[in-house]
Design a protein around this motif. Structure first.
Motif, PDB file in Angstrom:
ATOM      1  N   VAL A 100       0.870  -1.165   0.000  1.00 41.19           N
ATOM      2  CA  VAL A 100       0.000   0.000   0.000  1.00 41.19           C
ATOM      3  C   VAL A 100       0.914   1.223   0.000  1.00 41.19           C
ATOM      4  N   ALA A 101       1.038   1.860  -1.144  1.00 39.11           N
ATOM      5  CA  ALA A 101       1.988   2.960  -1.328  1.00 39.11           C
ATOM      6  C   ALA A 101       1.263   4.172  -1.880  1.00 39.11           C
ATOM      7  N   PHE A 102       1.549   5.345  -1.310  1.00 35.67           N
ATOM      8  CA  PHE A 102       0.862   6.553  -1.758  1.00 35.67           C
ATOM      9  C   PHE A 102       1.693   7.798  -1.466  1.00 35.67           C
ATOM     10  N   GLY A 103       1.445   8.831  -2.242  1.00 31.67           N
ATOM     11  CA  GLY A 103       2.142  10.095  -2.067  1.00 31.67           C
ATOM     12  C   GLY A 103       1.557  10.896  -0.925  1.00 31.67           C
ATOM     13  N   ILE A 104       2.405  11.710  -0.283  1.00 34.28           N
ATOM     14  CA  ILE A 104       1.974  12.541   0.832  1.00 34.28           C
ATOM     15  C   ILE A 104       2.552  13.948   0.684  1.00 34.28           C
ATOM     16  N   GLY A 105       2.023  14.889   1.470  1.00 33.02           N
ATOM     17  CA  GLY A 105       2.505  16.259   1.457  1.00 33.02           C
ATOM     18  C   GLY A 105       3.707  16.445   2.371  1.00 33.02           C
ATOM     19  N   THR A 106       4.345  17.607   2.252  1.00 37.78           N
ATOM     20  CA  THR A 106       5.566  17.875   3.019  1.00 37.78           C
ATOM     21  C   THR A 106       5.325  17.829   4.527  1.00 37.78           C
ATOM     22  N   SER A 107       4.198  18.374   5.000  1.00 31.52           N
ATOM     23  CA  SER A 107       3.913  18.321   6.443  1.00 31.52           C
ATOM     24  C   SER A 107       3.745  16.881   6.904  1.00 31.52           C
ATOM     25  N   GLU A 108       3.222  16.033   6.019  1.00 37.60           N
ATOM     26  CA  GLU A 108       3.064  14.620   6.357  1.00 37.60           C
ATOM     27  C   GLU A 108       4.410  13.894   6.352  1.00 37.60           C
ATOM     28  N   VAL A 109       5.321  14.334   5.476  1.00 39.19           N
ATOM     29  CA  VAL A 109       6.682  13.785   5.495  1.00 39.19           C
ATOM     30  C   VAL A 109       7.298  14.023   6.874  1.00 39.19           C
ATOM     31  N   GLU A 110       7.133  15.231   7.380  1.00 31.97           N
ATOM     32  CA  GLU A 110       7.636  15.555   8.723  1.00 31.97           C
ATOM     33  C   GLU A 110       6.973  14.680   9.785  1.00 31.97           C
ATOM     34  N   MET A 111       5.683  14.450   9.641  1.00 33.80           N
ATOM     35  CA  MET A 111       4.938  13.615  10.588  1.00 33.80           C
ATOM     36  C   MET A 111       5.524  12.207  10.651  1.00 33.80           C
ATOM     37  N   VAL A 112       5.837  11.647   9.475  1.00 29.57           N
ATOM     38  CA  VAL A 112       6.392  10.292   9.437  1.00 29.57           C
ATOM     39  C   VAL A 112       7.817  10.282   9.986  1.00 29.57           C
ATOM     40  N   MET A 113       8.596  11.303   9.669  1.00 31.05           N
ATOM     41  CA  MET A 113       9.946  11.384  10.233  1.00 31.05           C
ATOM     42  C   MET A 113       9.901  11.349  11.759  1.00 31.05           C
ATOM     43  N   ALA A 114       8.973  12.093  12.319  1.00 30.03           N
ATOM     44  CA  ALA A 114       8.916  12.260  13.766  1.00 30.03           C
ATOM     45  C   ALA A 114       8.312  11.061  14.490  1.00 30.03           C
ATOM     46  N   SER A 115       7.387  10.343  13.829  1.00 29.77           N
ATOM     47  CA  SER A 115       6.634   9.303  14.542  1.00 29.77           C
ATOM     48  C   SER A 115       6.560   7.960  13.837  1.00 29.77           C
ATOM     49  N   GLN A 116       6.995   7.886  12.599  1.00 32.04           N
ATOM     50  CA  GLN A 116       6.852   6.705  11.746  1.00 32.04           C
ATOM     51  C   GLN A 116       5.383   6.339  11.550  1.00 32.04           C
ATOM     52  N   CYS A 117       4.505   7.340  11.751  1.00 30.07           N
ATOM     53  CA  CYS A 117       3.070   7.157  11.551  1.00 30.07           C
ATOM     54  C   CYS A 117       2.516   8.339  10.762  1.00 30.07           C
ATOM     55  N   ILE A 118       1.308   8.144  10.259  1.00 32.00           N
ATOM     56  CA  ILE A 118       0.643   9.206   9.511  1.00 32.00           C
ATOM     57  C   ILE A 118      -0.851   9.140   9.814  1.00 32.00           C
ATOM     58  N   LEU A 119      -1.517  10.278   9.752  1.00 30.34           N
ATOM     59  CA  LEU A 119      -2.960  10.328   9.920  1.00 30.34           C
ATOM     60  C   LEU A 119      -3.606  10.330   8.541  1.00 30.34           C
ATOM     61  N   GLN A 120      -4.457   9.346   8.288  1.00 28.72           N
ATOM     62  CA  GLN A 120      -5.070   9.195   6.969  1.00 28.72           C
ATOM     63  C   GLN A 120      -6.519   8.730   7.083  1.00 28.72           C
ATOM     64  N   GLN A 121      -7.368   9.259   6.219  1.00 28.57           N
ATOM     65  CA  GLN A 121      -8.709   8.701   6.061  1.00 28.57           C
ATOM     66  C   GLN A 121      -8.591   7.466   5.163  1.00 28.57           C
ATOM     67  N   LYS A 122      -9.258   6.404   5.536  1.00 23.25           N
ATOM     68  CA  LYS A 122      -9.171   5.179   4.741  1.00 23.25           C
ATOM     69  C   LYS A 122      -9.939   5.345   3.439  1.00 23.25           C
ATOM     70  N   PRO A 123      -9.264   5.125   2.292  1.00 18.54           N
ATOM     71  CA  PRO A 123      -9.959   5.233   1.003  1.00 18.54           C
ATOM     72  C   PRO A 123     -10.924   4.075   0.780  1.00 18.54           C
ATOM     73  N   LYS A 124     -11.808   4.241  -0.192  1.00 18.61           N
ATOM     74  CA  LYS A 124     -12.672   3.151  -0.631  1.00 18.61           C
ATOM     75  C   LYS A 124     -11.858   2.208  -1.516  1.00 18.61           C
ATOM     76  N   SER A 125     -12.386   1.026  -1.759  1.00 17.40           N
ATOM     77  CA  SER A 125     -11.657   0.030  -2.555  1.00 17.40           C
ATOM     78  C   SER A 125     -12.285  -0.149  -3.931  1.00 17.40           C
ATOM     79  N   MET A 126     -11.434  -0.307  -4.918  1.00 15.61           N
ATOM     80  CA  MET A 126     -11.875  -0.566  -6.293  1.00 15.61           C
ATOM     81  C   MET A 126     -11.004  -1.667  -6.875  1.00 15.61           C
ATOM     82  N   ARG A 127     -11.629  -2.565  -7.636  1.00  8.19           N
ATOM     83  CA  ARG A 127     -10.853  -3.556  -8.374  1.00  8.19           C
ATOM     84  C   ARG A 127     -11.059  -3.320  -9.860  1.00  8.19           C
ATOM     85  N   ILE A 128      -9.944  -3.179 -10.575  1.00  8.52           N
ATOM     86  CA  ILE A 128      -9.983  -3.051 -12.029  1.00  8.52           C
ATOM     87  C   ILE A 128      -9.388  -4.326 -12.617  1.00  8.52           C
TER      88      ILE A 128
END
Length: 465
Positions: free
Chosen positions: A140-168
Motif C-alpha cells: 500500500v503505497a501513496f504520495g503525501i505532502g511535506t507536512s506529512e513527510v515531517e509527521m512520518v519522520m517524527a513518529s513513523q506514523c501518519i494520519l489518513q482517512q481510509k480510502p474506498k476500494s476498487m478492483r480493475i
C-alpha cells in the motif's frame, strides 16, 4: 476478517482509529527526494526532533539531477541548492543517502523496488504523487505532502482517512505491440482523470497477471493520474522471483518467513469491493494522448474525438487543450512530425522499457531531425543496458544513452523541451508546460516512442515489429 487485500494490509498497520477522525497508520518505509523534503527537515529542526526510526528512511536526489556530467557541480543554482540540501539533511539526521553518482542512485520509484527496499505487505510513502508505483510489489503505497513527510519522520506514523476500494480487472490477452503503458493509458481514457478519486485500486485479471514486474510498476505508477489514492497488485510468483536475492530483501530463514506471509496477501474469493470495473484486452491497441491531461488518450489508429462528443460543460477546456497542442477534432495523429522523443522516467525507465525501445531501433537509424533522450531510471538499469549490449544497439542506431534521473519528465532540470516543440514521451504527465514552458507532449509507450524516433513522426509500432 479483512476480505480485500487492501483491508488486510491497512488493518495490519492501524495504530489507532481517532474517534470521528482519521486513522493513525504505521509506515514501513519513507522515501525522501530533494524537492519535497527540505521543509520537513526544517520543521524537525525547529522542534528539536530526531527521526523516530531513521533506518526506515531512504533519501536520494532525482528531480533536479542533470543527466550528463554528473561528476561535475550542478550549474543551475536552484537545482544545486536542493540536491546539496538533501545531502546535508540526510547526514545531519543519520539517514541513508544515495547521492549523485552513487551506484544506488536513480529515480526513487525505480530504486526502491530494484534494491528490494519496497516489499509486499508494506505501507510506503514519499512526498511524491507517483509513490503509487511501489504498489506493484503488493504494497500500500501513496504520495503525501511535506507536512506529512515531517509527521512520518517524527513518529513513523501518519494520519489518513481510509480510502474506498476498487478492483480493475483486465481480461483476455494483449495484442501485438501493446504494453502495460498502453493498458494504463487506455484505462485512463475510459475512467477519465477523476474516475478513481477516493479509491485505492487493486489491478487484477489475466492481463495484469501476465505482466512482468516492470510492466506492473508502470501500471501502478499511473494510478494517480485517474485520481486514485494509489494502486497495487497482489504479489505472486512473478513478484517473489523478482525480489529474491535483491540487496535489501530478506535472506535465509527470514526469506522463508517473509515468503510464507507474502503468499497470504490475496483478496478473498468472496471479497467485496466498493466498485468493480472490467476491461477487455481486445479493445486495447498502442495508445497516444492528444490533449493536456493523461486521460485524453486514444488508440494510435484512431482520430481525435469530435467536439460534440464532449459534454457541453467541458467543451471550452477541450478546445483550449487542443489549441495548445496544435491539434484539431477529428485529426488522426499518425504521420504527425515529431521534434523530440524521451524514453525514461519512473513510468518507463526500467530495463524492460529499454529492451522494447531497442527492439524497434535495432537495424534502423534515428531520424535526423529528431532529438532523442534515452535516460535510465537508475545506475542499476544503466548497467543492465550495458550488460545486455543494448547500449551498442542504441549507438549503432545513432542514439546516446544519458545518465540516470527524472530528466524530461518534468521541467526541473536541464532536459527541457523548447516551447512549441512536440515530444513523444514515455513519462506520466502531459500538462501544459510539464516538459518545459510551451512544450507539447504526447504520452506513449517505449515502442511508440521508438517508432517515432526512427521515422520522425508518430508511427504505429506494429508496422515496425
Amino acid at each position: 476478517m479483512a476480505n480485500t487485500l487492501f483491508d488486510k494490509i491497512w488493518d495490519r498497520h492501524v495504530v489507532q482509529n481517532v474517534p470521528d477522525g482519521p486513522t493513525q497508520l504505521y509506515i514501513d518505509r519513507l522515501y525522501c527526494h530533494e524537492v519535497t523534503s527540505p521543509q520537513a527537515f526544517a520543521g524537525m529542526r525547529a522542534r528539536g526532533l530526531k527521526c523516530f526510526r531513521p533506518d526506515h528512511i531512504y533519501c536520494m536526489p532525482d528531480h533536479n539531477t542533470p543527466t550528463h556530467d554528473q561528476d561535475k557541480p550542478i550549474e543551475d543554482p536552484v537545482s544545486k541548492t536542493q540536491v546539496d540540501t538533501l545531502s546535508r539533511n540526510a547526514a545531519d539526521f543519520g539517514l541513508a543517502h544515495f547521492g549523485m553518482m552513487h551506484p544506488k542512485n536513480g529515480i526513487i520509484h525505480v530504486v526502491g523496488p530494484e534494491r528490494g527496499l519496497s516489499l509486499p505487505g508494506m505501507t510506503i510513502v514519499c512526498g511524491d504523487s507517483h509513490t503509487s508505483t511501489h504498489g506493484a510489489m503488493g504494497a500500500v503505497a501513496f504520495g503525501i505532502g511535506t507536512s506529512e513527510v515531517e509527521m512520518v519522520m517524527a513518529s513513523q506514523c501518519i494520519l489518513q482517512q481510509k480510502p474506498k476500494s476498487m478492483r480493475i480487472s483486465v481480461n483476455g490477452t494483449l495484442g501485438k505491440g501493446v504494453t502495460a503503458k498502453d493498458v494504463a493509458l487506455y484505462i485512463m481514457s475510459r475512467m477519465t482523470t477523476s474516475g478513481a478519486t477516493g479509491y485505492f485500486v487493486e489491478y487484477a485479471g489475466p492481463v495484469v497477471k501476465s505482466l512482468m514486474m516492470e510492466g506492473r510498476l508502470t501500471l501502478c505508477n499511473l494510478s494517480i493520474e485517474m485520481g486514485a489514492r494509489g494502486g497495487f497488485i497482489a504479489p505472486d510468483e512473478v513478484t517473489f522471483e523478482y525480489i529474491k536475492g535483491r540487496e535489501y530483501a530478506p535472506k535465509g530463514e527470514e526469506w522463508e518467513k517473509a515468503l510464507a506471509y507474502w503468499k497470504t496477501l490475496q483478496s478473498g474469493e468472496d471479497a467485496v469491493f466498493d466498485k468493480e470495473v472490467t476491461f477487455d484486452a481486445a479493445d486495447i491497441e498502442p495508445m497516444v494522448t492528444y490533449g493536456t491531461n493523461p486521460g485524453m488518450g486514444m488508440g494510435i489508429s484512431r482520430c481525435i474525438p469530435a467536439l460534440d462528443t464532449v459534454p457541453v460543460a467541458g467543451q471550452a477546456s477541450y478546445r483550449k487543450s487542443l489549441d495548445y497542442m496544435g491539434f484539431e477534432p477529428g485529426q488522426c495523429l499518425l504521420g504527425t512530425p515529431v521534434d523530440y522523443v524521451f524514453c525514461g522516467s519512473c513510468t518507463n525507465g526500467r530495463i524492460e522499457d529499454f529492451r522494447a525501445f531497442a527492439s524497434i531501433v535495432k537495424g534502423r537509424r534515428k531520424a535526423a531531425d529528431v532529438i532523442c533522450w534515452l535516460v535510465p531510471g537508475s545506475w542499476m538499469v544503466a548497467e543492465q543496458i550495458k550488460a545486455e549490449g543494448l547500449d551498442k544497439v542504441f549507438e549503432e542506431a545513432g542514439f546516446e544513452l544519458r545518465q540516470p534521473g527524472c530528466s524530461a519528465c518534468l521541467a526541473m532540470n536541464d532536459d527541457k523541451i523548447p516551447g512549441g516543440k512536440l515530444a513523444v514521451s514515455t513519462s506520466n504527465r502531459n500538462f501544459e508546460g510539464r516538459q518545459g514552458p510551451g512544450a507539447r507532449t504526447v504520452l506513449a509507450s517505449p515502442l511508440v516512442a521508438a517508432a517515432a524516433a526512427v521515422t520522425g513522426m508518430i508511427t504505429d509500432p506494429r508496422t515496425l515489429l
